[in-house]
Design a protein around this motif. Structure first.
Motif, PDB file in Angstrom:
ATOM      1  N   ASP A 152       1.005  -1.202  -0.195  1.00 19.96           N
ATOM      2  CA  ASP A 152       0.020  -0.038   0.184  1.00 19.96           C
ATOM      3  C   ASP A 152       1.046   1.120  -0.122  1.00 19.96           C
ATOM      4  O   ASP A 152       0.552   2.148  -0.772  1.00 19.96           O
ATOM      5  N   ASN A 153       1.813   1.289   0.872  1.00 21.18           N
ATOM      6  CA  ASN A 153       2.926   2.358   0.812  1.00 21.18           C
ATOM      7  C   ASN A 153       3.566   2.810  -0.451  1.00 21.18           C
ATOM      8  O   ASN A 153       3.507   3.732  -1.010  1.00 21.18           O
ATOM      9  N   VAL A 154       3.918   1.497  -1.364  1.00 18.29           N
ATOM     10  CA  VAL A 154       4.630   1.522  -2.699  1.00 18.29           C
ATOM     11  C   VAL A 154       3.501   2.058  -3.467  1.00 18.29           C
ATOM     12  O   VAL A 154       3.875   3.000  -4.324  1.00 18.29           O
ATOM     13  N   SER A 155       2.305   1.650  -3.440  1.00 16.50           N
ATOM     14  CA  SER A 155       1.464   1.980  -4.443  1.00 16.50           C
ATOM     15  C   SER A 155       0.829   3.370  -4.222  1.00 16.50           C
ATOM     16  O   SER A 155       0.586   4.448  -5.348  1.00 16.50           O
ATOM     17  N   ALA A 156       0.879   4.019  -2.830  1.00 17.84           N
ATOM     18  CA  ALA A 156       0.565   5.542  -2.718  1.00 17.84           C
ATOM     19  C   ALA A 156       1.659   6.223  -3.308  1.00 17.84           C
ATOM     20  O   ALA A 156       1.412   7.553  -3.750  1.00 17.84           O
ATOM     21  N   ASP A 157       2.832   6.021  -2.962  1.00 15.96           N
ATOM     22  CA  ASP A 157       4.069   6.857  -3.560  1.00 15.96           C
ATOM     23  C   ASP A 157       3.958   6.882  -4.873  1.00 15.96           C
ATOM     24  O   ASP A 157       4.197   7.952  -5.517  1.00 15.96           O
ATOM     25  N   LEU A 158       3.713   5.728  -5.973  1.00 14.98           N
ATOM     26  CA  LEU A 158       3.314   5.596  -7.279  1.00 14.98           C
ATOM     27  C   LEU A 158       2.370   6.673  -7.720  1.00 14.98           C
ATOM     28  O   LEU A 158       2.216   7.275  -8.666  1.00 14.98           O
ATOM     29  N   ILE A 159       1.410   6.466  -7.112  1.00 15.66           N
ATOM     30  CA  ILE A 159       0.228   7.386  -7.661  1.00 15.66           C
ATOM     31  C   ILE A 159       0.454   9.058  -7.452  1.00 15.66           C
ATOM     32  O   ILE A 159       0.157   9.906  -8.052  1.00 15.66           O
ATOM     33  N   GLN A 160       1.040   9.132  -6.179  1.00 15.52           N
ATOM     34  CA  GLN A 160       1.471  10.440  -6.058  1.00 15.52           C
ATOM     35  C   GLN A 160       2.404  11.190  -6.993  1.00 15.52           C
ATOM     36  O   GLN A 160       2.568  12.019  -7.624  1.00 15.52           O
ATOM     37  N   ALA A 161       3.401  10.206  -7.367  1.00 13.66           N
ATOM     38  CA  ALA A 161       4.546  10.410  -8.364  1.00 13.66           C
ATOM     39  C   ALA A 161       3.894  10.729  -9.668  1.00 13.66           C
ATOM     40  O   ALA A 161       4.154  11.684 -10.444  1.00 13.66           O
ATOM     41  N   LYS A 162       3.032   9.707 -10.268  1.00 16.12           N
ATOM     42  CA  LYS A 162       2.284   9.972 -11.344  1.00 16.12           C
ATOM     43  C   LYS A 162       1.499  11.259 -11.446  1.00 16.12           C
ATOM     44  O   LYS A 162       1.318  12.125 -12.333  1.00 16.12           O
ATOM     45  N   ALA A 163       0.845  11.715 -10.366  1.00 11.88           N
ATOM     46  CA  ALA A 163       0.205  13.036 -10.164  1.00 11.88           C
ATOM     47  C   ALA A 163       1.207  14.164 -10.367  1.00 11.88           C
ATOM     48  O   ALA A 163       0.901  15.105 -11.115  1.00 11.88           O
ATOM     49  N   LEU A 164       2.272  14.103  -9.795  1.00  8.19           N
ATOM     50  CA  LEU A 164       3.288  15.105  -9.991  1.00  8.19           C
ATOM     51  C   LEU A 164       3.988  15.188 -11.517  1.00  8.19           C
ATOM     52  O   LEU A 164       3.942  16.117 -12.024  1.00  8.19           O
ATOM     53  N   PHE A 165       3.898  14.040 -11.916  1.00  9.93           N
ATOM     54  CA  PHE A 165       4.416  13.791 -13.298  1.00  9.93           C
ATOM     55  C   PHE A 165       3.370  14.646 -14.256  1.00  9.93           C
ATOM     56  O   PHE A 165       4.059  15.341 -15.129  1.00  9.93           O
ATOM     57  N   SER A 166       2.217  14.379 -14.071  1.00 11.29           N
ATOM     58  CA  SER A 166       1.196  14.967 -14.836  1.00 11.29           C
ATOM     59  C   SER A 166       1.335  16.723 -14.744  1.00 11.29           C
ATOM     60  O   SER A 166       1.387  17.379 -15.956  1.00 11.29           O
ATOM     61  N   GLU A 167       1.312  17.142 -13.651  1.00 11.98           N
ATOM     62  CA  GLU A 167       1.424  18.375 -13.493  1.00 11.98           C
ATOM     63  C   GLU A 167       2.805  18.951 -13.932  1.00 11.98           C
ATOM     64  O   GLU A 167       2.786  20.236 -14.559  1.00 11.98           O
ATOM     65  N   LEU A 168       3.813  18.313 -13.966  1.00  8.87           N
ATOM     66  CA  LEU A 168       5.301  18.843 -14.402  1.00  8.87           C
ATOM     67  C   LEU A 168       5.205  18.697 -15.759  1.00  8.87           C
ATOM     68  O   LEU A 168       5.914  19.840 -16.732  1.00  8.87           O
ATOM     69  N   VAL A 169       4.653  17.671 -16.621  1.00 11.54           N
ATOM     70  CA  VAL A 169       4.835  17.760 -17.781  1.00 11.54           C
ATOM     71  C   VAL A 169       3.849  18.899 -18.610  1.00 11.54           C
ATOM     72  O   VAL A 169       4.230  19.406 -19.621  1.00 11.54           O
ATOM     73  N   ARG A 170       2.658  18.945 -17.881  1.00 13.13           N
ATOM     74  CA  ARG A 170       1.611  20.068 -18.372  1.00 13.13           C
ATOM     75  C   ARG A 170       2.517  21.439 -18.384  1.00 13.13           C
ATOM     76  O   ARG A 170       2.073  22.488 -18.929  1.00 13.13           O
ATOM     77  N   SER A 171       3.594  21.741 -17.436  1.00 18.88           N
ATOM     78  CA  SER A 171       4.057  22.954 -17.476  1.00 18.88           C
ATOM     79  C   SER A 171       5.067  23.462 -18.227  1.00 18.88           C
ATOM     80  O   SER A 171       5.513  24.462 -18.327  1.00 18.88           O
ATOM     81  N   VAL A 172       5.375  22.489 -19.184  1.00 21.14           N
ATOM     82  CA  VAL A 172       6.442  22.759 -20.307  1.00 21.14           C
ATOM     83  C   VAL A 172       5.857  22.426 -21.533  1.00 21.14           C
ATOM     84  O   VAL A 172       4.734  21.445 -21.871  1.00 21.14           O
ATOM     85  N   ASN A 173       6.273  22.909 -22.722  1.00 21.74           N
ATOM     86  CA  ASN A 173       5.943  22.778 -24.283  1.00 21.74           C
ATOM     87  C   ASN A 173       6.546  22.085 -25.038  1.00 21.74           C
ATOM     88  O   ASN A 173       6.653  22.321 -26.210  1.00 21.74           O
ATOM     89  N   VAL A 174       7.024  20.880 -24.260  1.00 25.52           N
ATOM     90  CA  VAL A 174       8.056  20.124 -25.159  1.00 25.52           C
ATOM     91  C   VAL A 174       7.605  18.796 -24.563  1.00 25.52           C
ATOM     92  O   VAL A 174       7.108  18.151 -23.447  1.00 25.52           O
ATOM     93  N   PRO A 175       8.119  17.808 -25.491  1.00 24.15           N
ATOM     94  CA  PRO A 175       7.794  16.282 -25.272  1.00 24.15           C
ATOM     95  C   PRO A 175       8.611  15.684 -23.901  1.00 24.15           C
ATOM     96  O   PRO A 175       9.933  16.093 -24.062  1.00 24.15           O
ATOM     97  N   VAL A 176       7.960  14.901 -22.952  1.00 20.76           N
ATOM     98  CA  VAL A 176       8.517  14.615 -21.977  1.00 20.76           C
ATOM     99  C   VAL A 176       8.168  13.091 -21.620  1.00 20.76           C
ATOM    100  O   VAL A 176       6.894  12.865 -21.464  1.00 20.76           O
ATOM    101  N   LYS A 177       8.902  12.245 -21.338  1.00 23.61           N
ATOM    102  CA  LYS A 177       8.548  10.788 -21.164  1.00 23.61           C
ATOM    103  C   LYS A 177       8.781  10.800 -19.469  1.00 23.61           C
ATOM    104  O   LYS A 177       9.850  11.642 -18.926  1.00 23.61           O
ATOM    105  N   THR A 178       8.229   9.900 -18.819  1.00 22.14           N
ATOM    106  CA  THR A 178       8.344   9.678 -17.540  1.00 22.14           C
ATOM    107  C   THR A 178       8.563   8.224 -17.067  1.00 22.14           C
ATOM    108  O   THR A 178       8.262   7.371 -17.850  1.00 22.14           O
ATOM    109  N   ARG A 179       9.311   8.080 -15.934  1.00 17.72           N
ATOM    110  CA  ARG A 179       9.608   6.834 -15.368  1.00 17.72           C
ATOM    111  C   ARG A 179       9.895   6.874 -13.964  1.00 17.72           C
ATOM    112  O   ARG A 179      10.401   7.846 -13.373  1.00 17.72           O
ATOM    113  N   GLU A 180       9.081   5.655 -13.343  1.00 14.54           N
ATOM    114  CA  GLU A 180       9.118   5.942 -11.653  1.00 14.54           C
ATOM    115  C   GLU A 180      10.044   4.516 -11.491  1.00 14.54           C
ATOM    116  O   GLU A 180       9.991   3.589 -12.097  1.00 14.54           O
ATOM    117  N   LEU A 181      11.226   4.846 -10.648  1.00 12.62           N
ATOM    118  CA  LEU A 181      12.030   3.845 -10.025  1.00 12.62           C
ATOM    119  C   LEU A 181      11.702   3.653  -8.914  1.00 12.62           C
ATOM    120  O   LEU A 181      11.834   4.511  -7.893  1.00 12.62           O
TER     121      LEU A 181
END
Length: 143
Positions: free
Chosen positions: A57-86
């Motif tokens: 559950d802790n790992v899943s919660a971190d992944l959900i938060q990271a994906k939300a953060l990715f969405s916000e950050l990618v929307r803040s720029v006008n260039v293509p950005v790929k994402t990856r969670e380690l």
């Protein structure tokens, strides 16, 4: 100066993520670079020697938060950005594998000036461990 083709942007949260992704986007405006945004989460499951569903559950919660953060950050720029969670406890080994598999030639990370930051900074460890260029960007902790 080398021309870079693939930038790996290592982020911890929104504060450093905004600064770093905008810096990478400016670089992409000058050079034809790919940008991959990476967030590293601790693998709590590896720390627990007894099977415990709460660790999942802790790992899943971190992944959900990271994906939300990715969405916000990618929307803040006008260039293509790929994402990856380690999700790992072997930060440097897994970042090196990521660099190798993606063909990364520049790593960007943030650093805050704080007490004991000189000896506890992950960013400085990247400089010492990785075999590609590393750009350390100052992150103002006042924001």
């Amino acid at each position: 100066m080398s021309l870079y083709s693939h930038v790996l942007v290592l982020i911890q949260g929104k504060t450093d993520g905004l600064v770093l992704i905008q810096h990478a986007a400016r670089l992409a405006g000058v050079l034809p670079v790919q940008i991959t945004l990476v967030h590293i989460s601790e693998d709590y499951r590896e720390m627990n020697y007894v099977s415990d569903a709460r660790m999942d559950d802790n790992v899943s919660a971190d992944l959900i938060q990271a994906k939300a953060l990715f969405s916000e950050l990618v929307r803040s720029v006008n260039v293509p950005v790929k994402t990856r969670e380690l999700v790992t406890l072997n930060r440097f080994e897994d970042v090196e594998k990521c660099i190798s598999s993606l063909g990364v030639d520049l790593v960007m990370a943030g650093h805050r000036n704080r007490w004991l930051g000189q000896i506890s900074s992950d960013s400085m460890e990247y400089v010492n461990h990785l075999n590609v260029d590393v750009l350390i960007k100052h992150i103002d902790g006042k924001k």
